[in-house]
Design an enzyme around this catalytic site. Structure first.
Site, short mmCIF file in Angstrom:
data_model
loop_
_atom_site.label_atom_id
_atom_site.label_comp_id
_atom_site.label_asym_id
_atom_site.label_seq_id
_atom_site.Cartn_x
_atom_site.Cartn_y
_atom_site.Cartn_z
N SER A 143 38.19 27.58 -12.30
CA SER A 143 38.17 28.29 -11.02
C SER A 143 39.28 27.74 -10.13
O SER A 143 39.71 26.59 -10.29
CB SER A 143 36.82 28.10 -10.33
N TYR A 156 29.86 22.88 -7.33
CA TYR A 156 30.67 23.83 -8.11
C TYR A 156 32.11 23.35 -8.19
O TYR A 156 32.73 23.39 -9.27
CB TYR A 156 30.59 25.20 -7.44
#
Length: 255
Positions: A143, A156
């Site tokens: 990501s 995350y």
């Protein structure tokens, strides 16, 4: 067809980026084991994907927090299709909590879902490739949050940074076996997870507007655009690509 007769396992396969990758792989001639935690959702998706593409795919129940279920999906690919060529570690969870509100339990669950599962999927796919004598491909979904910071998403962020670093290390470790390991780094992509994140801010519309405000293209990415990059990394066209973290984010990390 760039993936004709290749066999792939894709985790987190029933929606969003995972579903787009499965569908694109099928269109490119691959046979796919779609691994997903939600059985009803996964089976319905595979039935529809096969109907739309005319490809070959089967469903494997898989909660990636239990790494033995990842191994079962890999074994199923070999059992049903005779081999394994591509492993896509895509499944992830994206809780929107800042550092001060992230408990030990939530951090551990996020890392089990996003990080340990990718480690196990990379390791076990590599073992399978070596056993089969195959020069396989592993694609890990990272990501932009591996590259930039934000006020929330602390666990995350950590998990995706792990994935990008693991990818670099695994690429060098597995290079003697001619196993290519690379990562994709999507930006803000229009998936159910994007809407969940916006909703977690407390106001869906304001959350989406905030996400959009930092997009140079003034639009979100589409799952199909990430899937197209996955096809490239899975194909022989990427034969010189080892250990890359390929950014597909509409310029988000450039500015």
């Amino acid at each position: 067809m760039r993936l004709k007769d290749k066999v792939a396992v894709v985790t987190g396969a029933s929606k969003g980026i995972g579903a787009a990758i499965v569908t694109k792989f099928l269109k490119e001639g691959a046979k796919v084991v779609a691994a997903n935690r939600n059985v009803a959702e996964g089976e319905a998706f595979i039935k529809n994907a096969v109907s739309q593409t005319g490809g070959q795919a089967i469903f494997s129940p898989c909660d990636v927090k239990d790494t033995s279920q990842i191994r079962l999906a890999i074994d199923l690919a070999v059992k049903e299709f005779g081999t394994l060529d591509i492993m896509v570690n895509n499944a992830a969870w994206q809780p929107n909590l800042n550092l001060l509100n992230t408990t030990d339990e939530l951090f551990d669950e996020t890392m089990a879902t996003n990080a340990r599962s990718v480690f196990a999927g990379t390791r076990d796919a590599a073992k399978c490739f070596i056993k089969l004598g195959k020069h396989g491909v592993i694609i890990n979904l990272s990501s932009t949050f591996a590259l930039v910071g934000s006020p929330g998403y602390t666990a995350y962020h950590t998990s995706k940074g792990f994935i990008s670093s693991l990818t670099r290390g695994a690429a060098i470790a597995l290079m003697p076996h001619d196993i290519r390991v690379n990562a994709l780094i999507p930006g803000s992509v229009e998936t159910p997870g994007l809407y969940d994140g916006a909703r977690d801010t407390g106001d869906l519309e304001k959350g989406l507007a905030g996400f959009m405000a930092v997009q140079p293209l003034k639009r979100f990415g589409r799952p199909e655009e990430i899937a197209a990059a996955a096809v490239f990394l899975a194909s022989d066209e990427a034969s010189l690509v080892y250990g890359a973290n390929m950014v597909v984010d509409g310029g988000y990390t450039v500015i």
